[in-house]
Design a protein around this motif. Structure first.
Motif, short mmCIF file in Angstrom:
data_model
loop_
_atom_site.label_atom_id
_atom_site.label_comp_id
_atom_site.label_asym_id
_atom_site.label_seq_id
_atom_site.Cartn_x
_atom_site.Cartn_y
_atom_site.Cartn_z
N GLU A 178 0.84 -1.20 0.00
CA GLU A 178 0.00 0.00 0.00
C GLU A 178 0.87 1.25 0.00
N ARG A 179 1.91 1.27 0.82
CA ARG A 179 2.77 2.46 0.91
C ARG A 179 3.58 2.66 -0.37
N GLU B 208 4.06 6.64 -0.49
CA GLU B 208 4.64 6.86 0.84
C GLU B 208 6.02 6.21 0.96
N ASP C 297 2.49 1.78 -3.43
CA ASP C 297 1.55 2.21 -4.46
C ASP C 297 1.03 3.63 -4.24
N ASN C 298 0.96 4.08 -2.97
CA ASN C 298 0.45 5.45 -2.73
C ASN C 298 1.58 6.47 -2.58
#
Length: 400
Positions: free
Chosen positions: A325-326, A331, A328-329
């Motif tokens: 998730e981090r 972060e 892909d976003n």
């Protein structure tokens, strides 16, 4: 007057006592490290004002590999690698008509590719960093203010056909700021070319592989990690997060180091030489605050709160899903390259990796950062390692 003086003295003593109490309280949370395993490395260097962490950290890795294999200490030349790499990257940008990035950054693969293609020279065979333009260390401000528009002008030219002379001009800029790469040089009384020198170092350049951990590609396959500075598109072996961490631990246990690339833009990475994967929500709770209050705090006040917690600061529990998730976003970013070379624990038993930086002997530990295993698990982009340092069962899964 005496009464006033007495009251003032008492007030000063009280303030001093409070300051001492606060200092003692803060000091009690400052980590006290016990080394568990420390592998041999070469001295700390300083990249100064240049985006060449990838160069310094990976050459440091190869210096450690040579030291492990032969017992010999070398200071390999970062300027040689930068000179060759920036030319090759510029050629790619021109071939893509400017539809890719030209920048100071790079990856461990750039160093490995340079060693394989061109060889290397010792530091003393080229001008000391910064010396050609009157600085004591690298300062790429003027250098890249010339280099970037030069490459862009060629890459975005409206001409139907360009000549090869742009390479001659670019090489002149590279040589002016980095020094000309030697064709021959003498080292410890023996003459070498860069290729014969790398052949003399006692390591096999085919032994090195890159490891990463993401779910948007199948595990145990290889793919090119999708970040801008991975411009050569080298393949990294994709492992589950727990196996990625086993590779690091196994490498250190067996005397190897790791050329690490990852994210150091997090609040838990400090300039003092520590790195924690801070659990912000748990930290807010400990400080008696809510999310709204935490978000309103200035960076300086946040830092003071985190510093006061020290090694007791709550850390997140990283998961495979969190890493993806981090990534892909945006972060989890590819910020910095460093060298993992050991393991230590603090007074509470928490384990940290000992990590060599390239900012000179800065921080509280003279150029070493103590980064928790949790931080590394959460913030690793990829890393270069000797394939012989990978556990046999994982090597079998990867077919190497």
């Amino acid at each position: 007057m005496k009464k006033l003086l007495s009251l003032a003295l008492l007030a000063i003593m009280a303030i001093g006592a409070q300051a001492e109490e606060k200092s003692t309280s803060d000091a009690s949370n400052k980590p006290v490290f016990t080394t568990i395993k420390e592998n041999a490395i070469t001295s700390v260097k300083d990249q100064n004002r240049s985006g060449t962490c990838w160069d310094y950290s990976t050459l440091s890795f190869f210096e450690a590999e040579i030291l492990k294999a032969t017992g010999k200490t070398y200071d390999l030349c970062e300027s040689f690698v930068a000179n060759k790499t920036y030319m090759e990257r510029a050629i790619q940008v021109v071939r893509f008509h400017g539809d890719c990035q030209f920048s100071q950054g790079g990856s461990a693969e750039d160093v490995l590719a340079t060693l394989k293609t061109y060889g290397i020279c010792p530091e003393e065979a080229m001008p000391f960093p910064g010396s050609l333009y009157g600085d004591s260390l690298n300062n790429f401000n003027e250098f890249f203010s010339l280099l970037e528009p030069y490459v862009d002008a060629v890459a975005t030219s409206k001409a139907k056909k360009i000549s090869g002379q742009w390479r001659v001009g670019l090489q002149g800029i590279l040589d002016a700021y980095l020094g000309k790469c030697p064709e021959k040089f003498t080292y410890e009384g023996k003459e070498y070319t860069p290729k014969t020198f790398v052949e003399s170092l006692g390591i096999n350049l085919n032994n090195y592989v890159s490891i990463t951990s993401y779910t948007h590609h199948p595990f145990y396959s290889a793919f090119a990690v999708e970040v801008q500075d991975n411009w050569r598109f080298p393949l990294s072996y994709n492992l589950p997060m727990d196996e990625m961490m086993k590779v690091i631990d196994n490498a250190i246990d067996n005397g190897y180091t790791i050329a690490w690339g990852g994210d150091v833009s997090e609040e838990g990475f400090t300039r003092q030489g520590l790195a924690y994967a801070i659990d912000t929500k748990a930290t807010e709770s400990l400080q008696g605050s809510d999310m709204a209050r935490w978000l309103k705090l200035t960076p300086a006040k946040k830092k003071n709160l985190l510093d006061s917690l020290g090694c007791t600061v709550p850390e997140v529990i990283p998961t495979q899903e969190m890493r993806q998730e981090r990534f892909d976003n945006w972060e989890l970013t590819d910020d910095h390259g460093m060298l993992i070379y050991g393991v230590a624990k603090d007074q509470n038993g928490k384990e940290y990796y000992m990590v060599k930086n390239s900012w000179g002997e800065s921080g509280d530990y003279k150029g070493t950062w103590y980064m928790t295993k949790t931080f590394i698990a959460a913030n690793t982009m990829d890393f270069l390692v000797n394939k012989n340092a990978i556990p046999k069962d994982i090597r079998k899964k990867l077919g190497i």
